[in-house]
Write a protein that holds these residues in place. Structure first.
Motif, mmCIF file in Angstrom:
data_model
loop_
_atom_site.group_PDB
_atom_site.id
_atom_site.type_symbol
_atom_site.label_atom_id
_atom_site.label_comp_id
_atom_site.label_asym_id
_atom_site.label_seq_id
_atom_site.Cartn_x
_atom_site.Cartn_y
_atom_site.Cartn_z
ATOM 1 N N SER A 44 0.830 -1.215 0.000
ATOM 2 C CA SER A 44 0.000 0.000 0.000
ATOM 3 C C SER A 44 0.858 1.256 0.000
ATOM 4 N N ARG A 45 2.045 1.168 0.577
ATOM 5 C CA ARG A 45 2.956 2.320 0.638
ATOM 6 C C ARG A 45 4.254 1.955 -0.067
ATOM 7 N N TRP A 46 4.678 2.813 -0.980
ATOM 8 C CA TRP A 46 5.932 2.599 -1.690
ATOM 9 C C TRP A 46 6.989 3.542 -1.130
ATOM 10 N N ASP A 47 8.096 2.975 -0.701
ATOM 11 C CA ASP A 47 9.211 3.746 -0.159
ATOM 12 C C ASP A 47 10.216 4.019 -1.273
ATOM 13 N N LEU A 48 10.459 5.305 -1.555
ATOM 14 C CA LEU A 48 11.390 5.676 -2.626
ATOM 15 C C LEU A 48 12.768 6.060 -2.098
ATOM 16 N N VAL A 49 12.982 5.927 -0.792
ATOM 17 C CA VAL A 49 14.273 6.277 -0.201
ATOM 18 C C VAL A 49 15.444 5.536 -0.843
ATOM 19 N N PRO A 50 15.288 4.259 -1.276
ATOM 20 C CA PRO A 50 16.427 3.585 -1.918
ATOM 21 C C PRO A 50 16.996 4.322 -3.126
ATOM 22 N N LEU A 51 16.231 5.204 -3.726
ATOM 23 C CA LEU A 51 16.716 5.938 -4.894
ATOM 24 C C LEU A 51 17.469 7.214 -4.513
ATOM 25 N N LEU A 52 17.511 7.533 -3.231
ATOM 26 C CA LEU A 52 18.149 8.770 -2.784
ATOM 27 C C LEU A 52 19.643 8.552 -2.604
ATOM 28 N N HIS A 53 20.426 9.309 -3.325
ATOM 29 C CA HIS A 53 21.880 9.219 -3.224
ATOM 30 C C HIS A 53 22.472 10.398 -2.470
ATOM 31 N N LYS A 54 21.691 11.452 -2.245
ATOM 32 C CA LYS A 54 22.219 12.665 -1.639
ATOM 33 C C LYS A 54 22.025 12.647 -0.126
ATOM 34 N N PRO A 55 23.060 13.027 0.630
ATOM 35 C CA PRO A 55 22.896 13.084 2.087
ATOM 36 C C PRO A 55 22.095 14.295 2.538
ATOM 37 N N ILE A 63 4.988 7.070 -0.904
ATOM 38 C CA ILE A 63 3.663 7.348 -1.468
ATOM 39 C C ILE A 63 2.689 6.328 -0.896
ATOM 40 N N ASN A 64 1.629 6.813 -0.279
ATOM 41 C CA ASN A 64 0.614 5.955 0.324
ATOM 42 C C ASN A 64 -0.579 5.854 -0.629
ATOM 43 N N PHE A 65 -0.743 4.703 -1.249
ATOM 44 C CA PHE A 65 -1.811 4.545 -2.243
ATOM 45 C C PHE A 65 -3.182 4.356 -1.607
ATOM 46 N N ASP A 66 -3.235 4.153 -0.294
ATOM 47 C CA ASP A 66 -4.533 4.076 0.376
ATOM 48 C C ASP A 66 -5.247 5.430 0.370
ATOM 49 N N THR A 67 -4.491 6.508 0.086
ATOM 50 C CA THR A 67 -5.104 7.843 0.052
ATOM 51 C C THR A 67 -5.721 8.151 -1.308
ATOM 52 N N PHE A 68 -5.521 7.278 -2.299
ATOM 53 C CA PHE A 68 -6.114 7.458 -3.618
ATOM 54 C C PHE A 68 -7.505 6.832 -3.640
ATOM 55 N N PRO A 69 -8.396 7.338 -4.491
ATOM 56 C CA PRO A 69 -9.709 6.683 -4.632
ATOM 57 C C PRO A 69 -9.518 5.221 -5.056
#
Length: 711
Positions: A44-55, A63-69
């Protein structure tokens, strides 16, 4: 993900997703430091932190997809997955755009928020699939966005999120495909959003010169005079003394023995005022525990100590055994460092160090926050003995790959920033204060919370808040030492924030007399024209800031000059007519307009508009390189300066004009000299020189009011 898509595919195919697949296809894009399992499509929630290279990124990115219709969650996941893994086919747009095809992590989160607003609105309209969207639906949503009260840019961003959904259509099933948004027609776009009111002008307000000057003085003072004591106190606090004679005793026994000793001696113990009860002095049990060789974790479980220390008076100070070496006015800057003040003083020192580095290098805030241990390298020229301090780091703005998309980790700067000794000292201070941190400005240096992530850089908002604390502390210290003239005044444009440092430097150079000389001093250069070449803009990273700031400063001055001329201002001097012609030329070509980059370049390059106010010499310079006596070698020089040397202004120069405004400054200088002469303490030789100066200044006034009377 069952990927029916290839990055090299010429014909996109529909995305087929499996709930068990990770949301990131290309594992090479995952940050090396990331060790957690990846989010799956079915989550339900996708964590995009693995794509972050900057400190420098602080906080979560998910992104929490439970908040979408519910009816739109499937297509929402498809769209976000495409943003993560596939470049947007921007070539399908029929208009030019600077929007990048591959979004950064932060932009993906923002995009998802805009898409959620769009889908929620559609759901409220009874539309549950994209194939039900028509031009009429688009128009109704445009009215909704227009009624939100957002600015033009924010409205455009919300609508372009829908455009991006349409562009991803080839990868989506028919039911999730949008028709082309009608605002992508040029005329319709103007009708929806109106004309773009873009200007190249930097709208970030500079920090007021009085605020910045005083703040910089205190920041350097912290780094050079106070830092050794604060660092020593921090190290002392983090290493409780070893008491061999107490080995084997429990914490409660150590406290009991200590209390008995105090009863038989002073009947007092150390105390402090907690922030929650500033009106009540409490027992300094943590400091007492530290004295007894205990750590904080050993003290906290003991709870109330009233039964142990109840008959002792907590009037002593909890001062650490650190010798104070720093001074103010030849006096120690503090009588001692309190155990409970160490953390706050460390945060203030870290804030001062950040201010010194950010302001005196001119680097962008994110570049400064991303600096790592060992970034400052000092070299000495064997022939001249000159010491140079170079700061190595990464840049993020303009760091693009071959496709024109932002590099997640930025790129190493080709030219290091050149710095002066206070900057090198500030970096040295931070590396000593946090020896276990890979970052120069780690998040934990600016927050009282012990759980702060040591791998993340400080957030700009935290610098803003700690700067406010630093200003309050410095003003209290100035009051304590009777140096109220060193107080840091409040900035009229609001809080001092990170992005204002860079703007302030550029503003100062082109709006303060001697600004270019001051820049040379700040950056350790001896040549007054340092802003024109390698010494400043290239090495300090300010080449993109100065030209526009120079044009804006000139425009402001010439706009005011045109107003004064229209009001009947008198102008005298050999260059009076060139002054009038130049001001009127500016008014015809640029008056009352926003300056684009092209117009700014035209203004800067026009020799007839090189008009400079030199308030120190009470003149206005209508600069002509061939007549400039401030450059005595102009006839022999291969390169003639593009601007005057206001430190060498000659009274007989043919470039001089004097306006009524200059004469007002002369009259003020005469009045000040008369006040000094009237002082009973003034020495006679100085009085004679002031009288001579008054006579000289009065001749300037007389000639201005009666130019024909001069012999």
């Amino acid at each position: 993900m069952r990927a029916h898509i290839s990055a090299a595919a010429t014909t996109p195919t529909v995305v087929a997703m499996s709930d068990s697949d990770p949301i990131i296809l290309d594992k090479t894009r995952i940050a090396p430091s990331h060790a957690e399992p990846l989010s799956r499509v079915g989550d339900s929630r996708w964590d995009l932190v693995p794509l972050l290279h900057k400190p420098t990124v602080v906080g979560s990115r998910s992104i929490n997809f439970d908040t979408f219709p519910p009816s739109f969650r499937s297509v929402a996941k498809r769209l976000v997955w495409l943003c993560v893994n596939m470049p947007t086919p921007m070539e399908d747009l029929e208009r030019p755009t600077a929007t990048r095809s591959q979004l950064s992590v932060g932009s993906i989160v923002v995009y998802a928020g805009f898409v959620r607003l769009w889908m929620t609105w559609l759901d409220g309209q009874g539309i549950h699939q994209f194939d039900g969207v028509t031009d009429d639906v688009y128009r109704r949503y445009c009215s909704e966005v227009a009624a939100s009260g957002l600015g033009r840019e924010s409205q455009a961003n919300r609508l372009f999120a829908i455009t991006r959904c349409w562009l991803y259509g080839p990868y989506l099933p028919d039911s999730d495909t949008l028709i082309r948004p009608y605002w992508e027609d040029t005329l319709a776009r103007v009708d929806v959003l109106g004309d773009a009111q873009w200007s190249a002008e930097n709208r970030t307000p500079p920090i007021h010169p009085q605020t910045m000057s005083a703040l910089l003085v205190w920041a350097i003072r912290f780094c050079t005079d106070f830092s050794a004591d604060i660092i020593a106190a921090a190290r002392t606090k983090s290493n409780p003394p070893h008491r061999p004679h107490l080995d084997g005793l429990a914490s409660s026994e150590r406290f009991g023995n200590y209390a008995q000793q105090q009863r038989t001696s002073s009947k007092t113990i150390p105390g402090f005022y907690p922030a929650s009860r500033p009106d009540r002095r409490c027992i300094a049990k943590q400091f007492i525990g530290w004295q007894l060789g205990l750590g904080t974790d050993d003290v906290l479980p003991l709870g109330s100590m009233d039964r142990v220390f109840g008959d002792l008076d907590p009037i002593d100070e909890a001062v650490l055994p650190v010798q104070i070496t720093g001074t103010m006015d030849s006096r120690p800057w503090t009588g001692g460092i309190n155990f409970y003040d160490v953390d706050n003083l460390s945060r203030l020192l870290a804030t001062a160090a950040f201010i010194v580095v950010a302001y005196l290098t001119g680097m962008r805030g994110e570049e400064c926050r991303a600096l790592r241990r060992g970034c400052c390298r000092t070299t000495t020229d064997e022939q001249t003995g000159q010491t140079r301090h170079l700061i190595y780091g990464h840049v993020f703005k303009g760091a693009l790959d071959e496709s024109g998309n932002a590099l997640p980790a930025g790129s190493e700067r080709h030219q290091p920033w050149q710095a002066i000794a206070p900057v090198a000292k500030a970096v040295e201070v931070m590396e000593a204060l946090y020896p276990d941190s890979d970052l120069v400005f780690p998040l934990r240096a600016y927050t009282p919370f012990r759980s702060a992530d040591g791998d993340k850089a400080v957030h700009p908002r935290m610098i803003r808040d700690r700067t406010a604390d630093l200003i309050s502390w410095c003003n209290a210290k100035a009051e304590e030492f009777g140096r109220t003239h060193e107080s840091i005044p409040a900035d009229p444009d609001g809080p001092v924030v990170v992005k204002r440092f860079r703007r302030t430097l550029a503003w100062f150079i082109y709006r303060k007399p001697g600004g270019r000389i001051a820049l040379g001093i700040q950056y350790g250069h001896l040549r007054g024209h340092s802003t024109d070449g390698y010494g400043s803009r290239v090495a300090s990273g300010l080449r993109d800031v100065f030209p526009m700031e120079e044009a804006l400063a000139a425009a402001e001055y010439l706009e005011a000059a045109a107003t004064r001329l229209d009001a009947g201002e008198s102008v005298t001097g050999p260059a009076a007519q060139r002054y009038r012609d130049g001001v009127r030329l500016y008014h015809r070509q640029f008056g009352g307009r926003y300056l684009t980059n092209r117009q700014a370049a035209a203004l800067n390059s026009n020799p007839r508009l090189r008009i400079y106010d030199n308030s120190e010499q009470f003149v206005t310079c209508c600069y002509d390189q061939s007549k400039a006596l401030c450059h005595p070698d102009r006839d022999r020089a291969a390169r003639v300066e593009a601007s005057p040397d206001i430190t060498n202004c000659q009274p007989n120069c043919g470039n001089i004009a004097r306006t009524d405004r200059n004469i007002t400054d002369v009259e003020a200088a005469i009045e000040q000299a008369r006040e000094e002469i009237a002082s009973p303490t003034i020495p006679l030789p100085l009085k004679a020189r002031l009288e001579q100066r008054i006579s000289s200044l009065q001749r300037i006034i007389d000639h201005h009011h009666n130019p024909q009377g001069r012999r």
